[in-house]
Design an enzyme around this catalytic site. Structure first.
Site, PDB file in Angstrom:
ATOM      1  N   ASP A 160       0.840  -1.200   0.000  1.00 39.09           N
ATOM      2  CA  ASP A 160       0.000   0.000   0.000  1.00 39.09           C
ATOM      3  C   ASP A 160       0.873   1.247   0.000  1.00 39.09           C
ATOM      4  OD1 ASP A 160       1.019  -0.311   2.556  1.00 39.09           O
ATOM      5  OD2 ASP A 160      -0.898  -0.809   3.465  1.00 39.09           O
ATOM      6  N   ASP A 192      -7.160  -2.193  14.194  1.00 37.70           N
ATOM      7  CA  ASP A 192      -8.580  -2.282  13.829  1.00 37.70           C
ATOM      8  C   ASP A 192      -8.868  -3.486  12.922  1.00 37.70           C
ATOM      9  OD1 ASP A 192      -7.502  -1.534  11.404  1.00 37.70           O
ATOM     10  OD2 ASP A 192      -8.700   0.286  11.152  1.00 37.70           O
ATOM     11  N   GLU A 198      -9.558  -1.404   5.225  1.00 41.32           N
ATOM     12  CA  GLU A 198     -10.151  -1.032   6.502  1.00 41.32           C
ATOM     13  C   GLU A 198     -11.494  -1.739   6.712  1.00 41.32           C
ATOM     14  OE1 GLU A 198      -8.388   0.268   8.596  1.00 41.32           O
ATOM     15  OE2 GLU A 198      -7.501   2.198   8.081  1.00 41.32           O
ATOM     16  N   HIS A 219      -7.209  -4.256  10.104  1.00 46.29           N
ATOM     17  CA  HIS A 219      -6.910  -4.127   8.665  1.00 46.29           C
ATOM     18  C   HIS A 219      -5.686  -4.946   8.287  1.00 46.29           C
ATOM     19  CE1 HIS A 219      -4.351  -0.265   9.570  1.00 46.29           C
ATOM     20  NE2 HIS A 219      -3.513  -1.253   9.333  1.00 46.29           N
TER      21      HIS A 219
HETATM   22  P1  PGA Z   1       2.466  -1.609  12.178  1.00 45.46           P
HETATM   23  O1  PGA Z   1       1.166  -1.645  11.292  1.00 45.46           O
HETATM   24  O2  PGA Z   1       3.433  -2.566  11.555  1.00 45.46           O
HETATM   25  O3  PGA Z   1       2.968  -0.190  12.072  1.00 45.46           O
HETATM   26  O4  PGA Z   1       2.067  -2.001  13.548  1.00 45.46           O
HETATM   27  C1  PGA Z   1       0.690  -2.856  10.829  1.00 45.46           C
HETATM   28  C2  PGA Z   1      -0.358  -2.609   9.801  1.00 45.46           C
HETATM   29  O5  PGA Z   1      -0.971  -1.533   9.835  1.00 45.46           O
HETATM   30  O6  PGA Z   1      -0.566  -3.490   8.965  1.00 45.46           O
END
Ligand code: PGA
Length: 263
Positions: A67, A138, A145, A140
């Protein structure tokens, strides 16, 4: 879904990285998908060290990101690409060639087309052999999302307030400075990866991990789509595993797993 629970983060990161190293040993020209954010920091260190001290190299491989933020108008940055260039590209990192780092490009004016182009590029290279993933608090994966389709292809998504709070440390601690939009691989796109390793560390991931491993398939926790993947391994530290009802069972199954030929 196979679940590994590790007492030390170091051991967990070493295990996660070993999948990349083994895959490259099996086929140096593999297509490897990597997450960005905090989760992969430790694995990038190990890959760089392996490149410096062994014959491990990503020179023939392609690396794909999941992403990219859409920065404000006029700001042509590709933050996740920059992170991956800094960590992986070049002989002083892992040997990856910059042209073999494939990431979405949200800097033009046609975002829909950029998402579509990313999807087509992934396909044209034959898809991902090994995809490493993180998970958001959350639920995702990539930036899919809650509430989006479990069958989505690469698309534009909007960050939830929770994701913006989680990402604030990259933007001077201010969630309002986190871009609202991103281009992300879709869930159906991710599900086409031939092997998936998801890594989660920390108490703040425990609720999402509980839903991922033991919850019902639901677009409200997009990561649950991985329950439908036949070769998905979830690697957790004790904190991230702390809400799992069947943790002892997963530990036993992990100990008894066959020393699988992963590929
Ligand atoms: P993080 O995020 O590695 O910064 O904890 C994980 C994600 O959002 O997939």
């Amino acid at each position: 879904m196979q679940v590994g629970i590790f007492a030390s983060r170091e051991e967990l990161i070493r295990q996660a990285t070993s999948y990349i190293i083994d895959r490259i040993e099996y086929d140096p020209a593999s297509n490897i998908g990597v997450p960005t954010g905090a989760t992969p920091d430790g694995f990038f260190d190990i890959l760089r060290d392996a490149h410096a001290t062994t014959d491990f190299s990503l020179e023939e491989a392609r690396v794909f990101s999941l992403d990219e933020y859409v920065c404000c108008e006029g700001e042509k940055r590709r933050l996740f690409r920059e992170m991956l260039v800094d960590n992986l590209v070049g002989d002083d990192n892992t040997g990856l060639l910059e042209r073999n780092l494939i990431t979405p490009d949200p800097t033009g004016c046609d975002l829909l087309r950029a998402a579509d182009d990313f999807e087509k590029t992934l396909k044209s290279f034959g898809g991902i052999d090994l995809q490493l993933l993180g998970i958001g608090s959350d639920g995702h994966v990539a930036f899919n999302e809650p509430g989006g389709s479990l069958m989505s292809r690469s698309h534009i998504d909007f960050l939830t307030p929770q994701s913006k709070r989680d990402a604030a440390h990259y933007f001077g601690g201010d969630p309002d400075k986190v871009p609202e939009k991103c281009i992300t691989q879709g869930l159906a796109t991710i599900m086409e990866a031939r092997r998936i390793i998801l890594v989660a560390m920390g108490k703040e991931k425990a609720g999402a991990v509980k839903s991922l491993v033991e919850g019902c398939l639901s677009q409200m926790c997009p990561a649950t789509v991985l329950q439908m993947h036949t070769k998905c391994t979830v690697l957790l530290d004790e904190d991230a595993a702390s809400e799992l009802l069947y943790a002892d069972h997963y530990r036993l199954m992990w100990e008894r797993r066959n020393s699988e030929p992963v590929f």
